[in-house]
Design an enzyme around this catalytic site. Structure first.
Site, PDB file in Angstrom:
ATOM      1  N   ASP A  64     -45.785  21.261 -45.632  1.00 25.75           N
ATOM      2  CA  ASP A  64     -44.736  20.749 -44.747  1.00 25.75           C
ATOM      3  C   ASP A  64     -44.474  19.291 -45.115  1.00 25.75           C
ATOM      4  O   ASP A  64     -45.162  18.381 -44.662  1.00 25.75           O
ATOM      5  CB  ASP A  64     -45.155  20.878 -43.279  1.00 25.75           C
ATOM      6  CG  ASP A  64     -43.973  20.687 -42.334  1.00 25.75           C
ATOM      7  OD1 ASP A  64     -42.896  20.265 -42.801  1.00 25.75           O
ATOM      8  OD2 ASP A  64     -44.125  20.966 -41.132  1.00 25.75           O
ATOM      9  N   ALA A  65     -43.490  19.091 -46.004  1.00 28.85           N
ATOM     10  CA  ALA A  65     -43.201  17.742 -46.496  1.00 28.85           C
ATOM     11  C   ALA A  65     -41.744  17.363 -46.237  1.00 28.85           C
ATOM     12  O   ALA A  65     -41.369  16.208 -46.390  1.00 28.85           O
ATOM     13  CB  ALA A  65     -43.511  17.643 -47.985  1.00 28.85           C
ATOM     14  N   LYS A  66     -40.924  18.342 -45.865  1.00 27.33           N
ATOM     15  CA  LYS A  66     -39.509  18.122 -45.517  1.00 27.33           C
ATOM     16  C   LYS A  66     -38.814  17.215 -46.526  1.00 27.33           C
ATOM     17  O   LYS A  66     -38.185  16.218 -46.167  1.00 27.33           O
ATOM     18  CB  LYS A  66     -39.386  17.556 -44.096  1.00 27.33           C
ATOM     19  CG  LYS A  66     -39.995  18.477 -43.053  1.00 27.33           C
ATOM     20  CD  LYS A  66     -39.725  18.047 -41.638  1.00 27.33           C
ATOM     21  CE  LYS A  66     -40.357  18.973 -40.634  1.00 27.33           C
ATOM     22  NZ  LYS A  66     -41.840  18.903 -40.568  1.00 27.33           N
ATOM     23  N   ARG A  67     -38.912  17.595 -47.791  1.00 27.88           N
ATOM     24  CA  ARG A  67     -38.319  16.787 -48.859  1.00 27.88           C
ATOM     25  C   ARG A  67     -36.824  17.081 -49.003  1.00 27.88           C
ATOM     26  O   ARG A  67     -36.314  18.075 -48.492  1.00 27.88           O
ATOM     27  CB  ARG A  67     -39.047  17.050 -50.177  1.00 27.88           C
ATOM     28  CG  ARG A  67     -40.503  16.603 -50.182  1.00 27.88           C
ATOM     29  CD  ARG A  67     -40.618  15.116 -49.914  1.00 27.88           C
ATOM     30  NE  ARG A  67     -41.921  14.608 -50.263  1.00 27.88           N
ATOM     31  CZ  ARG A  67     -42.767  14.041 -49.411  1.00 27.88           C
ATOM     32  NH1 ARG A  67     -42.466  13.925 -48.143  1.00 27.88           N
ATOM     33  NH2 ARG A  67     -43.924  13.564 -49.815  1.00 27.88           N
ATOM     34  N   THR A 108     -41.375  22.977 -47.146  1.00 24.05           N
ATOM     35  CA  THR A 108     -40.257  22.760 -46.213  1.00 24.05           C
ATOM     36  C   THR A 108     -39.343  21.705 -46.809  1.00 24.05           C
ATOM     37  O   THR A 108     -39.802  20.727 -47.407  1.00 24.05           O
ATOM     38  CB  THR A 108     -40.749  22.290 -44.825  1.00 24.05           C
ATOM     39  OG1 THR A 108     -41.445  21.053 -44.964  1.00 24.05           O
ATOM     40  CG2 THR A 108     -41.646  23.319 -44.172  1.00 24.05           C
TER      41      THR A 108
END
Ligand SMILES: O=c1ccn([C@@H]2O[C@H](COP(=O)(O)O)[C@@H](O)[C@H]2O)c(=O)[nH]1
Length: 305
Positions: free
Chosen positions: A103-106, A140
């Site tokens: 979950d890094a929302k790059r 993510t």
């Protein structure tokens, strides 16, 4: 990659992902004291403590769940030692047979997205050697910059059989500020949902796409709309438990066959021992409390079908 996730969900009858989001507040004193005795009050000690904490949680729950979702921010707060604990956690989870959703929302301009994609789900070339730096199974991503920021991640999925969960409607209270705004007759989250369907069209395996979506448990009506707009997208559903989402609200995220969604709980599982319900386990029994919380979550979700 999605077919592996679906297979594990079916086998375990558990559409559940445990969020490995450790903070030092959750790490029992005896683990933190041990790390501080060895390394002093340092980032290295904090990183050792969170890794040991994760390891014990994973040992207690890996046979019950298909996947984990380590939230990179919880590790980044401890700088480079924290990131090393993140990588050690990913590798340990893989050793235990778990799928890993980073979950890094790059998401950034295309060239920068390519670098993010290589780092998390692809391979980087050093001389003639190809190395997978983080090697998560799913990542993510934040689609706010548009298609040229998303496509590099999709390309990496094609090359290395990986998957994505793209933010569509997030679980937080302010998510509507932008995501619910209307563009013509459609809300922004509906437009993003449509794009998720398109981005994932070439990556469908056994009925679902490697390109999935994130939709918060806290917005079940929107979950229902989005389930229709993106029929092939697996939905990662955060917001259950600590953020107030309940099992009763999860049904619209699933298809009739019980597939199509996977529900995350982070604090509700890893810090279960701090809840009154699991107080009997105490700090020493934090991992057993996490196991009990996973079993309760599994039964809770099963009760909606
Ligand atoms: O819309 C979103 C997207 C991501 N998250 C992440 O999920 C977990 C939730 O943690 P809990 O302790 O179960 O509340 C956390 O890593 C968030 O960054 C989300 O909550 N909502």
């Amino acid at each position: 990659m999605i077919e592996k996730l679906v297979e594990r969900i079916k086998k375990l009858e558990a559409p559940i992902v445990v969020g490995l989001d450790p903070t030092l507040n959750f790490v029992p004193g005896f683990l933190l004291d041990k790390a501080i005795n060895e390394k002093g009050e340092t980032l290295e000690a904090a990183a050792d403590a969170i890794f040991e904490f994760n390891k014990k949680i994973v040992d207690a729950v890996y046979d019950l769940i298909p996947a984990v979702k380590p939230q990179i921010a919880m590790y980044e707060q401890f700088g480079i030692p924290g990131l090393m604990a993140f990588k050690k956690t990913l590798d340990y989870c893989h050793e235990k047979g778990l799928l890993v959703i980073g979950d890094a929302k790059r998401g950034d301009i295309g060239s920068t997205s390519t670098a993010y994609a290589i780092g998390h789900i692809g391979k980087v070339k050093v001389g003639s050697t190809e190395i997978a730096p983080f090697d998560e199974d799913f990542l993510t991503i934040n689609p706010y910059l548009g298609s040229d920021s998303v496509v590099p991640f999709v390309e990496e999925c094609k090359k290395y059989d990986k998957g994505l969960f793209i933010l569509v409607k997030t679980s937080n209270p302010s998510s509507g500020e932008f995501q619910d705004q209307k563009v013509g007759k459609k809300a922004v989250y509906e437009l993003v949902g449509k794009k998720v369907d398109e981005w994932g069209a070439e990556l469908i395996k056994n009925g679902y796409s490697d390109v999935g979506a994130v939709v918060g448990a806290t917005y079940p009506e929107m979950g229902e709309v989005l389930r229709e707009i993106m029929p092939k997208a697996y939905i990662l559903v955060p917001g259950y438990g600590a953020q107030g989402g309940t099992a009763a609200e999860l049904k619209p995220f699933f298809n009739k066959d019980g597939l199509g969604a996977i529900v995350n709980s982070s604090r509700g599982i890893i810090a279960a021992y701090k809840q009154e319900k699991y107080a009997e386990y105490g700090a020493e029994g934090f991992a057993e409390a996490a196991r009990a919380a996973v079993i309760d979550m599994k039964n809770d979700i099963a009760s909606i079908f």
